[in-house]
Design an enzyme around this catalytic site. Sequence first.
Site, PDB file in Angstrom:
ATOM      1  N   GLY A  14       0.828  -1.211   0.000  1.00 44.47           N
ATOM      2  CA  GLY A  14       0.000   0.000   0.000  1.00 44.47           C
ATOM      3  C   GLY A  14       0.861   1.258   0.000  1.00 44.47           C
ATOM      4  O   GLY A  14       1.872   1.310   0.684  1.00 44.47           O
ATOM      5  N   ARG A  24      13.513  10.261  -2.554  1.00 46.25           N
ATOM      6  CA  ARG A  24      14.412  11.403  -2.826  1.00 46.25           C
ATOM      7  C   ARG A  24      15.722  11.262  -2.032  1.00 46.25           C
ATOM      8  O   ARG A  24      16.814  11.447  -2.560  1.00 46.25           O
ATOM      9  CB  ARG A  24      13.680  12.698  -2.435  1.00 46.25           C
ATOM     10  CG  ARG A  24      14.512  13.968  -2.503  1.00 46.25           C
ATOM     11  CD  ARG A  24      13.603  15.132  -2.141  1.00 46.25           C
ATOM     12  NE  ARG A  24      14.293  16.404  -2.076  1.00 46.25           N
ATOM     13  CZ  ARG A  24      14.882  16.886  -0.987  1.00 46.25           C
ATOM     14  NH1 ARG A  24      14.903  16.157   0.129  1.00 46.25           N
ATOM     15  NH2 ARG A  24      15.471  18.064  -1.013  1.00 46.25           N
ATOM     16  N   VAL A  26      17.002   8.504  -0.796  1.00 44.16           N
ATOM     17  CA  VAL A  26      17.780   7.346  -1.283  1.00 44.16           C
ATOM     18  C   VAL A  26      18.584   7.753  -2.514  1.00 44.16           C
ATOM     19  O   VAL A  26      19.799   7.518  -2.596  1.00 44.16           O
ATOM     20  CB  VAL A  26      16.833   6.162  -1.623  1.00 44.16           C
ATOM     21  CG1 VAL A  26      17.574   5.072  -2.396  1.00 44.16           C
ATOM     22  CG2 VAL A  26      16.215   5.582  -0.354  1.00 44.16           C
ATOM     23  N   ARG A  75       0.892  -4.894  -5.244  1.00 46.48           N
ATOM     24  CA  ARG A  75       1.049  -6.120  -4.458  1.00 46.48           C
ATOM     25  C   ARG A  75       1.247  -7.219  -5.511  1.00 46.48           C
ATOM     26  O   ARG A  75       0.356  -7.460  -6.324  1.00 46.48           O
ATOM     27  CB  ARG A  75      -0.199  -6.386  -3.617  1.00 46.48           C
ATOM     28  CG  ARG A  75      -0.536  -5.219  -2.667  1.00 46.48           C
ATOM     29  CD  ARG A  75      -1.617  -5.597  -1.672  1.00 46.48           C
ATOM     30  NE  ARG A  75      -2.250  -4.443  -1.036  1.00 46.48           N
ATOM     31  CZ  ARG A  75      -1.780  -3.807   0.028  1.00 46.48           C
ATOM     32  NH1 ARG A  75      -0.644  -4.177   0.573  1.00 46.48           N
ATOM     33  NH2 ARG A  75      -2.450  -2.793   0.547  1.00 46.48           N
ATOM     34  N   ASP A 106       4.863  -5.284   5.868  1.00 46.34           N
ATOM     35  CA  ASP A 106       5.301  -6.646   6.167  1.00 46.34           C
ATOM     36  C   ASP A 106       5.319  -7.560   4.942  1.00 46.34           C
ATOM     37  O   ASP A 106       6.208  -8.396   4.807  1.00 46.34           O
ATOM     38  CB  ASP A 106       4.516  -7.260   7.337  1.00 46.34           C
ATOM     39  CG  ASP A 106       3.022  -7.255   7.109  1.00 46.34           C
ATOM     40  OD1 ASP A 106       2.574  -6.713   6.079  1.00 46.34           O
ATOM     41  OD2 ASP A 106       2.301  -7.798   7.952  1.00 46.34           O
ATOM     42  N   THR A 130       4.329   2.137   5.741  1.00 41.26           N
ATOM     43  CA  THR A 130       2.938   1.682   5.794  1.00 41.26           C
ATOM     44  C   THR A 130       2.194   2.559   6.791  1.00 41.26           C
ATOM     45  O   THR A 130       2.750   2.908   7.840  1.00 41.26           O
ATOM     46  CB  THR A 130       2.818   0.200   6.223  1.00 41.26           C
ATOM     47  OG1 THR A 130       1.459  -0.049   6.629  1.00 41.26           O
ATOM     48  CG2 THR A 130       3.710  -0.157   7.397  1.00 41.26           C
ATOM     49  N   ILE A 131       0.953   2.871   6.476  1.00 45.04           N
ATOM     50  CA  ILE A 131       0.185   3.694   7.428  1.00 45.04           C
ATOM     51  C   ILE A 131      -0.169   2.909   8.687  1.00 45.04           C
ATOM     52  O   ILE A 131      -0.581   3.495   9.683  1.00 45.04           O
ATOM     53  CB  ILE A 131      -1.112   4.268   6.787  1.00 45.04           C
ATOM     54  CG1 ILE A 131      -2.092   3.151   6.412  1.00 45.04           C
ATOM     55  CG2 ILE A 131      -0.780   5.153   5.602  1.00 45.04           C
ATOM     56  CD1 ILE A 131      -3.503   3.649   6.110  1.00 45.04           C
ATOM     57  N   ASP A 132       0.008   1.571   8.669  1.00 49.10           N
ATOM     58  CA  ASP A 132      -0.514   0.737   9.757  1.00 49.10           C
ATOM     59  C   ASP A 132       0.311   0.779  11.052  1.00 49.10           C
ATOM     60  O   ASP A 132      -0.177   0.386  12.104  1.00 49.10           O
ATOM     61  CB  ASP A 132      -0.612  -0.731   9.296  1.00 49.10           C
ATOM     62  CG  ASP A 132      -1.546  -0.891   8.099  1.00 49.10           C
ATOM     63  OD1 ASP A 132      -2.405  -0.017   7.898  1.00 49.10           O
ATOM     64  OD2 ASP A 132      -1.412  -1.885   7.370  1.00 49.10           O
ATOM     65  N   ASP A 134       2.845  -1.054  12.135  1.00 46.78           N
ATOM     66  CA  ASP A 134       2.787  -2.393  12.727  1.00 46.78           C
ATOM     67  C   ASP A 134       4.074  -3.196  12.551  1.00 46.78           C
ATOM     68  O   ASP A 134       4.034  -4.418  12.439  1.00 46.78           O
ATOM     69  CB  ASP A 134       1.603  -3.175  12.115  1.00 46.78           C
ATOM     70  CG  ASP A 134       1.733  -3.305  10.605  1.00 46.78           C
ATOM     71  OD1 ASP A 134       2.644  -2.694  10.013  1.00 46.78           O
ATOM     72  OD2 ASP A 134       0.913  -4.031  10.011  1.00 46.78           O
ATOM     73  N   MET A 174      -8.674   2.627   8.936  1.00 49.00           N
ATOM     74  CA  MET A 174      -7.797   1.550   8.439  1.00 49.00           C
ATOM     75  C   MET A 174      -6.757   1.131   9.474  1.00 49.00           C
ATOM     76  O   MET A 174      -6.663   1.726  10.548  1.00 49.00           O
ATOM     77  CB  MET A 174      -7.078   2.012   7.178  1.00 49.00           C
ATOM     78  CG  MET A 174      -7.864   1.828   5.916  1.00 49.00           C
ATOM     79  SD  MET A 174      -6.835   2.263   4.501  1.00 49.00           S
ATOM     80  CE  MET A 174      -7.888   1.684   3.171  1.00 49.00           C
ATOM     81  N   ARG A 176      -5.423  -2.446   9.019  1.00 49.42           N
ATOM     82  CA  ARG A 176      -5.364  -3.912   8.894  1.00 49.42           C
ATOM     83  C   ARG A 176      -5.500  -4.548  10.278  1.00 49.42           C
ATOM     84  O   ARG A 176      -6.523  -4.339  10.922  1.00 49.42           O
ATOM     85  CB  ARG A 176      -4.063  -4.343   8.198  1.00 49.42           C
ATOM     86  CG  ARG A 176      -4.172  -5.713   7.548  1.00 49.42           C
ATOM     87  CD  ARG A 176      -2.849  -6.165   6.977  1.00 49.42           C
ATOM     88  NE  ARG A 176      -2.437  -5.352   5.862  1.00 49.42           N
ATOM     89  CZ  ARG A 176      -2.725  -5.613   4.584  1.00 49.42           C
ATOM     90  NH1 ARG A 176      -3.442  -6.663   4.275  1.00 49.42           N
ATOM     91  NH2 ARG A 176      -2.309  -4.818   3.617  1.00 49.42           N
ATOM     92  N   ALA A 191     -12.834  10.537  21.209  1.00 52.88           N
ATOM     93  CA  ALA A 191     -13.853   9.519  20.916  1.00 52.88           C
ATOM     94  C   ALA A 191     -14.390   8.931  22.229  1.00 52.88           C
ATOM     95  O   ALA A 191     -13.633   8.758  23.185  1.00 52.88           O
ATOM     96  CB  ALA A 191     -13.252   8.415  20.058  1.00 52.88           C
ATOM     97  N   SER A 220     -23.321  14.310  21.842  1.00 51.06           N
ATOM     98  CA  SER A 220     -22.970  13.476  20.688  1.00 51.06           C
ATOM     99  C   SER A 220     -21.964  12.441  21.157  1.00 51.06           C
ATOM    100  O   SER A 220     -21.322  12.623  22.188  1.00 51.06           O
ATOM    101  CB  SER A 220     -22.328  14.325  19.589  1.00 51.06           C
ATOM    102  OG  SER A 220     -21.087  14.840  20.036  1.00 51.06           O
ATOM    103  N   HIS A 257     -10.082   4.644   1.677  1.00 51.22           N
ATOM    104  CA  HIS A 257      -8.766   4.971   1.112  1.00 51.22           C
ATOM    105  C   HIS A 257      -8.382   6.436   1.164  1.00 51.22           C
ATOM    106  O   HIS A 257      -7.240   6.770   0.849  1.00 51.22           O
ATOM    107  CB  HIS A 257      -8.672   4.449  -0.326  1.00 51.22           C
ATOM    108  CG  HIS A 257      -8.441   2.969  -0.372  1.00 51.22           C
ATOM    109  ND1 HIS A 257      -9.472   2.067  -0.243  1.00 51.22           N
ATOM    110  CD2 HIS A 257      -7.306   2.239  -0.461  1.00 51.22           C
ATOM    111  CE1 HIS A 257      -8.982   0.833  -0.288  1.00 51.22           C
ATOM    112  NE2 HIS A 257      -7.669   0.915  -0.410  1.00 51.22           N
TER     113      HIS A 257
HETATM  114  O1  F6P Z   1      -1.551  -1.638   4.698  1.00 50.38           O
HETATM  115  C1  F6P Z   1      -2.177  -0.429   4.417  1.00 50.38           C
HETATM  116  C2  F6P Z   1      -3.655  -0.627   4.222  1.00 50.38           C
HETATM  117  O2  F6P Z   1      -4.239   0.615   3.901  1.00 50.38           O
HETATM  118  C3  F6P Z   1      -4.390  -1.291   5.381  1.00 50.38           C
HETATM  119  O3  F6P Z   1      -4.658  -0.394   6.425  1.00 50.38           O
HETATM  120  C4  F6P Z   1      -5.613  -1.832   4.686  1.00 50.38           C
HETATM  121  O4  F6P Z   1      -6.118  -2.947   5.386  1.00 50.38           O
HETATM  122  C5  F6P Z   1      -5.073  -2.237   3.339  1.00 50.38           C
HETATM  123  O5  F6P Z   1      -3.876  -1.521   3.132  1.00 50.38           O
HETATM  124  C6  F6P Z   1      -5.999  -1.995   2.168  1.00 50.38           C
HETATM  125  O6  F6P Z   1      -5.378  -2.516   1.030  1.00 50.38           O
HETATM  126  P1  F6P Z   1      -5.822  -2.185  -0.452  1.00 50.38           P
HETATM  127  O7  F6P Z   1      -5.468  -0.772  -0.773  1.00 50.38           O
HETATM  128  O8  F6P Z   1      -5.053  -3.157  -1.282  1.00 50.38           O
HETATM  129  O9  F6P Z   1      -7.303  -2.372  -0.507  1.00 50.38           O
END
Ligand code: F6P
Length: 328
Positions: A14, A24, A26, A75, A106, A130-132, A134, A174, A176, A191, A220, A257
């Site tokens: 992703g 840049r 690198v 991917r 990963d 990765t935005i995750d 993780d 998002m 994952r 929240a 709310s 997204h």
């Molecule tokens: O790994 C980044 C991510 O945005 C996850 O948070 C999400 O589960 C996944 O990719 C979505 O993947 P795709 O863009 O392939 O639908």
Amino acid sequence: MSKISKIGVLTSGGDAPGMNPCIRAVVRTAIFNGLEVVGIKQGYKGMIENDMYEMGTRSVSNILNLGGTILKTARCLPFRTDEGMETAYQNIKAKGIDGLVVIGGDGTFTGALRFSQKYPDIAVIGVPGTIDNDLYGSTYTLGFDTATNTVIEAIDKIRDTADSHDRLFFVEVMGRDSGAIALRAGISCGAEAILLPEKSTALADLIDHLKNGATNKKSSSIVIVAEGDKTGGIYDLAKAVQNEITHYDIKVTVLGHLQRGGAPSSFDRVLGSRLGFAAVNALIAGQSQKMVGLEANHIKLTPLDEALSHHDFKLESDLLQMVEVLSI
Ligand code: F6P
């Protein structure tokens, strides 16, 4: 010191804001040190399909502020096969590439590790992109800060409507299998509840908590649901809560997204630059099969297999405790 003379750089998996500042860094660090650089398009797909081009210092001008990745990403399933890897290897050997910087999450690192174990004459350094957030070995991954800020901006807007209409919103974010974005965004937006894959929440407790909020004159409420949460899916969850809490009009928003795009934050521009710079210096120093990361504001190298095997990355327990206290 290594004998690296030509490096390839790619982004895979992703896209994440901060990948461009990293590319840049690198390219320019490599050229500064007398190395040649090849940009590989669409991650491992470009290695297999021979879609690569020579990069110079001007190929990366004015990209610090761009979201996504100028190298494009994918991917790539064929890279998981022996045939795919062999084709990729032959293509990069033919180009004279002897070192790779792979920017991704990963899945990207799993491919990189297997490739470099199979073909040890190609040195490989991973950059956590990765935005995750993780990966073990880096407190922050590239893109996490920007994505969290994007989520915060969106939820602040939802709060305006929630408050004006006395509504309860369920918002899916998002990540994952990681609740990192959900947790940070939940704290930042106040929240009322945050549902995370790392921590199970009983539906009855959630309902009690929301009812208490209403009793305490909350006009709310916002419940953030991480996409990996296992309580039962955001739409069913909202329905189940609506059956029990009738005074609120309940709405669901799935941010999707939009969380991945946008100009990188200051943090991700600096992090991308630092990690890209460090990745090339690691290759020059003869390192391979490592990930460059940031721990306690210092660059750290972690073996790729460790970065992957500690995948049960833990969220900070003090933040988890604090959320309960601050959301009363
Ligand atoms: O790994 C980044 C991510 O945005 C996850 O948070 C999400 O589960 C996944 O990719 C979505 O993947 P795709 O863009 O392939 O639908």
